[in-house]
Design a protein around this motif. Structure first.
Motif, PDB file in Angstrom:
ATOM      1  N   MET A   1       0.821  -1.205   0.000  1.00 53.31           N
ATOM      2  CA  MET A   1       0.000   0.000   0.000  1.00 53.31           C
ATOM      3  C   MET A   1       0.862   1.266   0.000  1.00 53.31           C
ATOM      4  SD  MET A   1      -3.109  -1.089  -0.199  1.00 53.31           S
ATOM      5  CE  MET A   1      -2.424  -2.384  -1.248  1.00 53.31           C
ATOM      6  N   ALA A   2       2.015   1.172   0.676  1.00 49.90           N
ATOM      7  CA  ALA A   2       2.902   2.334   0.723  1.00 49.90           C
ATOM      8  C   ALA A   2       3.405   2.694  -0.676  1.00 49.90           C
ATOM      9  CB  ALA A   2       4.082   2.053   1.640  1.00 49.90           C
ATOM     10  N   LYS A   3       3.588   1.690  -1.519  1.00 48.05           N
ATOM     11  CA  LYS A   3       4.099   1.960  -2.864  1.00 48.05           C
ATOM     12  C   LYS A   3       3.057   2.691  -3.709  1.00 48.05           C
ATOM     13  CE  LYS A   3       8.002  -1.003  -3.119  1.00 48.05           C
ATOM     14  NZ  LYS A   3       8.989  -1.546  -4.047  1.00 48.05           N
ATOM     15  N   TYR A   4       1.773   2.514  -3.420  1.00 47.84           N
ATOM     16  CA  TYR A   4       0.742   3.260  -4.130  1.00 47.84           C
ATOM     17  C   TYR A   4       0.786   4.736  -3.748  1.00 47.84           C
ATOM     18  CZ  TYR A   4      -1.339  -0.937  -6.063  1.00 47.84           C
ATOM     19  OH  TYR A   4      -1.551  -2.084  -6.784  1.00 47.84           O
ATOM     20  N   LEU A   5       1.065   5.000  -2.475  1.00 52.56           N
ATOM     21  CA  LEU A   5       1.215   6.393  -2.057  1.00 52.56           C
ATOM     22  C   LEU A   5       2.435   7.005  -2.731  1.00 52.56           C
ATOM     23  CD1 LEU A   5      -0.864   5.430   0.075  1.00 52.56           C
ATOM     24  CD2 LEU A   5       0.318   6.897   1.725  1.00 52.56           C
ATOM     25  N   GLY A   6       3.501   6.202  -2.860  1.00 53.89           N
ATOM     26  CA  GLY A   6       4.687   6.697  -3.548  1.00 53.89           C
ATOM     27  C   GLY A   6       4.416   6.973  -5.007  1.00 53.89           C
ATOM     28  N   ALA A   7       3.638   6.103  -5.646  1.00 60.93           N
ATOM     29  CA  ALA A   7       3.304   6.302  -7.049  1.00 60.93           C
ATOM     30  C   ALA A   7       2.448   7.552  -7.248  1.00 60.93           C
ATOM     31  CB  ALA A   7       2.570   5.076  -7.590  1.00 60.93           C
ATOM     32  N   ALA A   8       1.729   7.960  -6.190  1.00 60.65           N
ATOM     33  CA  ALA A   8       0.894   9.163  -6.262  1.00 60.65           C
ATOM     34  C   ALA A   8       1.698  10.435  -6.005  1.00 60.65           C
ATOM     35  CB  ALA A   8      -0.242   9.065  -5.259  1.00 60.65           C
ATOM     36  N   GLY A   9       2.974  10.266  -5.684  1.00 64.12           N
ATOM     37  CA  GLY A   9       3.826  11.437  -5.511  1.00 64.12           C
ATOM     38  C   GLY A   9       4.267  11.720  -4.096  1.00 64.12           C
ATOM     39  N   LEU A  10       3.812  10.933  -3.109  1.00 67.48           N
ATOM     40  CA  LEU A  10       4.252  11.150  -1.733  1.00 67.48           C
ATOM     41  C   LEU A  10       5.639  10.550  -1.536  1.00 67.48           C
ATOM     42  CD1 LEU A  10       1.085  11.522  -1.437  1.00 67.48           C
ATOM     43  CD2 LEU A  10       1.400  10.757   0.923  1.00 67.48           C
ATOM     44  N   THR A  11       6.466  11.234  -0.785  1.00 68.61           N
ATOM     45  CA  THR A  11       7.781  10.697  -0.459  1.00 68.61           C
ATOM     46  C   THR A  11       7.615   9.631   0.631  1.00 68.61           C
ATOM     47  OG1 THR A  11       8.212  12.273   1.332  1.00 68.61           O
ATOM     48  CG2 THR A  11       8.793  12.959  -0.916  1.00 68.61           C
ATOM     49  N   PRO A  12       8.619   8.772   0.835  1.00 72.00           N
ATOM     50  CA  PRO A  12       8.511   7.762   1.893  1.00 72.00           C
ATOM     51  C   PRO A  12       8.218   8.347   3.265  1.00 72.00           C
ATOM     52  CG  PRO A  12      10.337   7.229   0.450  1.00 72.00           C
ATOM     53  CD  PRO A  12       9.848   8.580   0.041  1.00 72.00           C
ATOM     54  N   ILE A  13       8.874   9.462   3.600  1.00 69.68           N
ATOM     55  CA  ILE A  13       8.666  10.071   4.919  1.00 69.68           C
ATOM     56  C   ILE A  13       7.259  10.640   5.027  1.00 69.68           C
ATOM     57  CG2 ILE A  13       9.400  11.925   6.460  1.00 69.68           C
ATOM     58  CD1 ILE A  13      11.261   9.548   6.423  1.00 69.68           C
ATOM     59  N   GLU A  14       6.743  11.202   3.941  1.00 73.56           N
ATOM     60  CA  GLU A  14       5.370  11.711   3.961  1.00 73.56           C
ATOM     61  C   GLU A  14       4.377  10.572   4.167  1.00 73.56           C
ATOM     62  OE1 GLU A  14       5.839  15.642   1.021  1.00 73.56           O
ATOM     63  OE2 GLU A  14       5.180  13.701   0.215  1.00 73.56           O
ATOM     64  N   SER A  15       4.629   9.431   3.529  1.00 69.84           N
ATOM     65  CA  SER A  15       3.757   8.267   3.702  1.00 69.84           C
ATOM     66  C   SER A  15       3.792   7.781   5.144  1.00 69.84           C
ATOM     67  CB  SER A  15       4.196   7.143   2.758  1.00 69.84           C
ATOM     68  OG  SER A  15       4.069   7.527   1.406  1.00 69.84           O
ATOM     69  N   VAL A  16       4.993   7.747   5.735  1.00 70.66           N
ATOM     70  CA  VAL A  16       5.125   7.336   7.133  1.00 70.66           C
ATOM     71  C   VAL A  16       4.343   8.278   8.033  1.00 70.66           C
ATOM     72  CG1 VAL A  16       6.743   7.116   9.055  1.00 70.66           C
ATOM     73  CG2 VAL A  16       7.339   6.194   6.833  1.00 70.66           C
ATOM     74  N   TRP A  17       4.458   9.582   7.776  1.00 66.99           N
ATOM     75  CA  TRP A  17       3.771  10.559   8.618  1.00 66.99           C
ATOM     76  C   TRP A  17       2.266  10.389   8.538  1.00 66.99           C
ATOM     77  CZ3 TRP A  17       0.209  14.437   8.723  1.00 66.99           C
ATOM     78  CH2 TRP A  17       0.214  15.242   9.877  1.00 66.99           C
ATOM     79  N   VAL A  18       1.747  10.202   7.329  1.00 66.02           N
ATOM     80  CA  VAL A  18       0.309   9.986   7.162  1.00 66.02           C
ATOM     81  C   VAL A  18      -0.131   8.741   7.926  1.00 66.02           C
ATOM     82  CG1 VAL A  18      -1.483   9.348   5.487  1.00 66.02           C
ATOM     83  CG2 VAL A  18       0.132  11.183   4.949  1.00 66.02           C
ATOM     84  N   ARG A  19       0.672   7.690   7.850  1.00 68.48           N
ATOM     85  CA  ARG A  19       0.347   6.446   8.547  1.00 68.48           C
ATOM     86  C   ARG A  19       0.362   6.634  10.049  1.00 68.48           C
ATOM     87  NH1 ARG A  19       3.961   0.889   8.850  1.00 68.48           N
ATOM     88  NH2 ARG A  19       2.306  -0.439   9.668  1.00 68.48           N
TER      89      ARG A  19
END
Length: 294
Positions: free
Chosen positions: A1-19
């Motif tokens: 699921m994290a890779k879908y957020l990355g494909a949408a343009g979020l950086t890894p740290i942004e994805s972690v923060w959202v989570r």
């Protein structure tokens, strides 16, 4: 699921923060209604809560998310699950607790398996930076095990505040005000599969974080640390299979074989370490208590 957020343009740290922020807020709201006493933090445990948030939550999750941008999900998890080996080394050489030979054998087997995963006989074939990030994630994961040993606080409250604390710690790095929030109204495609970004984020927060952590701490309390840690190693196998199906991340024969060896070694080391509490010690060395699983 994290890779879908990355494909949408979020950086890894942004994805972690959202989570972390999403899971923390949900847990706080649920506990505030259903179990408010769980949210009380003893004054003498403030430092422990802060360390837990930084190491056991922010460190593990941020480093893992960074590592999977350079390594397959399955390989990253295999490396992270050498954490029980690090726990064995810490217990023996820092806490100075005697361990059985099985614990050392398990540590050795896990290291050999890791060497097979990265195919050291052909030179380091995996991304060096990704490997380093995954090893740091393993170190933080070991910190999680050690800090979860003999909890004197409510585990659900610890998880909730740990998530919130991790989100706060990551604010200067993640800079949530700069996240492209419009991406959550779009869809993303990874390996030929398209999902709504909001759906991927909801799954990441609710299933992979809230349900996973709550189920994990509940299971360990009803079973035991050793059994909980044993079952947790299935995460590696299930994640590798899901990544194979959903992300088209194929693992080679050597990596599959090495992964099995890593899991065997980590399981042997973890079980032997946890079982040490049942062995009486005749000297003045301390007796090891169980190490709580992830």
């Amino acid at each position: 699921m994290a890779k879908y957020l990355g494909a949408a343009g979020l950086t890894p740290i942004e994805s972690v923060w959202v989570r972390m922020a999403g899971a923390g807020l949900i847990l706080l709201l649920v506990l505030a209604v259903a179990r408010p006493r769980a949210l009380r933090i003893p004054r003498d445990q403030l430092g422990f809560f802060a360390a837990y948030a930084v190491i056991a939550v922010a460190g593990v999750q941020a480093l893992f998310f960074l590592a999977i941008t350079r390594l397959p999900v399955g390989v990253t998890l295999l490396i992270e699950y050498t954490a029980p080996v690090l726990v064995v080394l810490w217990v023996r050489f820092v806490r100075r607790v005697r361990l059985s030979r099985a614990a050392y054998l398990g540590a050795l087997v896990a290291v050999v398996g890791l060497g097979v995963v990265v195919e050291v006989w052909q030179g380091l074939r995996l991304d060096a930076l990704g490997l380093g990030l995954a090893l740091l994630a393993a170190a933080c994961c070991a910190g999680y095990f050690l800090m979860s040993d003999n909890l004197r606080v409510d585990p659900l409250g610890l998880v909730a505040w740990g998530m919130i604390g991790a989100a706060v710690v990551l604010v200067p790095v993640a800079q949530p005000w700069g996240i492209r929030w419009a991406a959550f109204g779009e869809s993303a495609t990874v390996a030929g599969y398209t999902l709504p970004v909001a759906g991927a984020a909801a799954c990441l927060i609710l299933v992979a974080t809230v349900v996973a952590y709550v189920a994990g701490v509940t299971a360990v309390r009803r079973l035991s640390a050793a059994v909980g840690a044993t079952v947790a190693t299935l995460e590696v196998i299930s994640a590798a299979l899901l990544a194979w199906v959903l992300l088209d991340e194929h693992l080679g024969v050597a990596q599959l074989a090495g992964g099995a060896v890593v899991l065997l070694g980590a399981l042997l080391a973890q079980t032997a370490t946890a079982a040490r509490q049942a062995v009486p010690v005749s000297t003045d060395e301390p007796v090891l208590t169980g190490v709580q699983g992830r």
